[in-house]
Design a protein around this motif. Sequence first.
Motif, mmCIF file in Angstrom:
data_model
loop_
_atom_site.group_PDB
_atom_site.id
_atom_site.type_symbol
_atom_site.label_atom_id
_atom_site.label_comp_id
_atom_site.label_asym_id
_atom_site.label_seq_id
_atom_site.Cartn_x
_atom_site.Cartn_y
_atom_site.Cartn_z
ATOM 1 N N ALA A 140 -51.074 -5.424 44.872
ATOM 2 C CA ALA A 140 -50.370 -4.302 45.504
ATOM 3 C C ALA A 140 -51.369 -3.351 46.159
ATOM 4 O O ALA A 140 -51.132 -2.864 47.280
ATOM 5 C CB ALA A 140 -49.527 -3.562 44.471
ATOM 6 N N GLU A 141 -52.490 -3.116 45.516
ATOM 7 C CA GLU A 141 -53.527 -2.259 46.096
ATOM 8 C C GLU A 141 -54.208 -2.944 47.283
ATOM 9 O O GLU A 141 -54.513 -2.312 48.283
ATOM 10 C CB GLU A 141 -54.569 -1.865 45.040
ATOM 11 C CG GLU A 141 -54.032 -0.956 43.956
ATOM 12 C CD GLU A 141 -53.476 0.356 44.481
ATOM 13 O OE1 GLU A 141 -53.948 0.856 45.527
ATOM 14 O OE2 GLU A 141 -52.559 0.904 43.845
ATOM 15 N N HIS A 142 -54.425 -4.250 47.154
ATOM 16 C CA HIS A 142 -55.121 -4.995 48.220
ATOM 17 C C HIS A 142 -54.298 -5.027 49.504
ATOM 18 O O HIS A 142 -54.857 -5.030 50.605
ATOM 19 C CB HIS A 142 -55.446 -6.415 47.747
ATOM 20 C CG HIS A 142 -56.487 -7.082 48.568
ATOM 21 N ND1 HIS A 142 -56.186 -7.896 49.633
ATOM 22 C CD2 HIS A 142 -57.837 -7.030 48.498
ATOM 23 C CE1 HIS A 142 -57.309 -8.331 50.174
ATOM 24 N NE2 HIS A 142 -58.318 -7.830 49.510
ATOM 25 N N LYS A 143 -52.987 -5.030 49.386
ATOM 26 C CA LYS A 143 -52.117 -5.047 50.572
ATOM 27 C C LYS A 143 -52.284 -3.794 51.429
ATOM 28 O O LYS A 143 -51.953 -3.797 52.608
ATOM 29 C CB LYS A 143 -50.652 -5.215 50.160
ATOM 30 C CG LYS A 143 -50.318 -6.615 49.738
ATOM 31 C CD LYS A 143 -48.866 -6.751 49.350
ATOM 32 C CE LYS A 143 -48.608 -8.169 48.882
ATOM 33 N NZ LYS A 143 -47.288 -8.346 48.332
ATOM 34 N N PRO A 194 -63.366 1.662 50.388
ATOM 35 C CA PRO A 194 -63.639 2.635 49.315
ATOM 36 C C PRO A 194 -62.390 3.090 48.559
ATOM 37 O O PRO A 194 -62.432 3.235 47.333
ATOM 38 C CB PRO A 194 -64.300 3.806 50.058
ATOM 39 C CG PRO A 194 -64.954 3.164 51.246
ATOM 40 C CD PRO A 194 -63.981 2.069 51.655
ATOM 41 N N GLN A 195 -61.277 3.279 49.264
ATOM 42 C CA GLN A 195 -60.036 3.681 48.592
ATOM 43 C C GLN A 195 -59.524 2.555 47.687
ATOM 44 O O GLN A 195 -59.009 2.813 46.602
ATOM 45 C CB GLN A 195 -58.957 4.052 49.620
ATOM 46 C CG GLN A 195 -59.293 5.271 50.435
ATOM 47 C CD GLN A 195 -60.028 4.935 51.727
ATOM 48 O OE1 GLN A 195 -60.706 3.914 51.852
ATOM 49 N NE2 GLN A 195 -59.940 5.815 52.704
ATOM 50 N N TYR A 196 -59.659 1.313 48.154
ATOM 51 C CA TYR A 196 -59.240 0.161 47.348
ATOM 52 C C TYR A 196 -60.052 0.092 46.057
ATOM 53 O O TYR A 196 -59.494 -0.097 44.977
ATOM 54 C CB TYR A 196 -59.405 -1.125 48.170
ATOM 55 C CG TYR A 196 -59.282 -2.385 47.352
ATOM 56 C CD1 TYR A 196 -58.047 -2.820 46.888
ATOM 57 C CD2 TYR A 196 -60.403 -3.139 47.033
ATOM 58 C CE1 TYR A 196 -57.927 -3.969 46.125
ATOM 59 C CE2 TYR A 196 -60.293 -4.291 46.279
ATOM 60 C CZ TYR A 196 -59.060 -4.705 45.826
ATOM 61 O OH TYR A 196 -58.952 -5.843 45.063
ATOM 62 N N ILE A 197 -61.368 0.257 46.189
ATOM 63 C CA ILE A 197 -62.233 0.183 45.009
ATOM 64 C C ILE A 197 -61.839 1.246 43.993
ATOM 65 O O ILE A 197 -61.742 0.976 42.794
ATOM 66 C CB ILE A 197 -63.727 0.323 45.416
ATOM 67 C CG1 ILE A 197 -64.184 -0.934 46.149
ATOM 68 C CG2 ILE A 197 -64.620 0.598 44.199
ATOM 69 C CD1 ILE A 197 -64.086 -2.213 45.322
ATOM 70 N N GLN A 198 -61.610 2.449 44.449
ATOM 71 C CA GLN A 198 -61.222 3.524 43.534
ATOM 72 C C GLN A 198 -59.889 3.209 42.863
ATOM 73 O O GLN A 198 -59.722 3.445 41.668
ATOM 74 C CB GLN A 198 -61.152 4.861 44.263
ATOM 75 C CG GLN A 198 -61.194 6.046 43.330
ATOM 76 C CD GLN A 198 -62.400 6.041 42.397
ATOM 77 O OE1 GLN A 198 -63.537 5.965 42.841
ATOM 78 N NE2 GLN A 198 -62.171 6.097 41.108
#
Length: 130
Positions: A10-13, A22-26
């Motif tokens: 869901a975050e990767h999408k 950077p937002q994905y990593i966080q």
Amino acid sequence: MKFTIKDIQAEHKKVKSGADFPQYIQAVKNLGVYQYTVGVSDGSTEYFDVDHNSEQTESKYDVLTISNELNLDQFKARLKLHQQGGTDYMTFCNDCAENGIKGWKMDLNIMTCTYLDQDGNEVLVEQIPG
């Protein structure tokens, strides 16, 4: 284990280019991901929590052939373009394969990304923007 593959997907999408990274990593760090490894050949990824429990994804795309020849300078140029939002994820994976990058490992504790050659040697370590 605090996170599921579904949570991570869901975050990767939300990621459209390397500029969103950077937002994905966080976000995945907040889910409880401590580190993860990505295999360029098929995109499969293994995610680990702080206790070294893991969840692994299936192949994400048709198998890419990883070049036996490492071209680190060309890879760095393509990586920079990707980080600036100039390429999508699949293009970046193709760039990795063409330049001899077998995969990478992300350490969300010390915020580093380490790229690996065909033999598993560390060829480039970058600080993850936080």
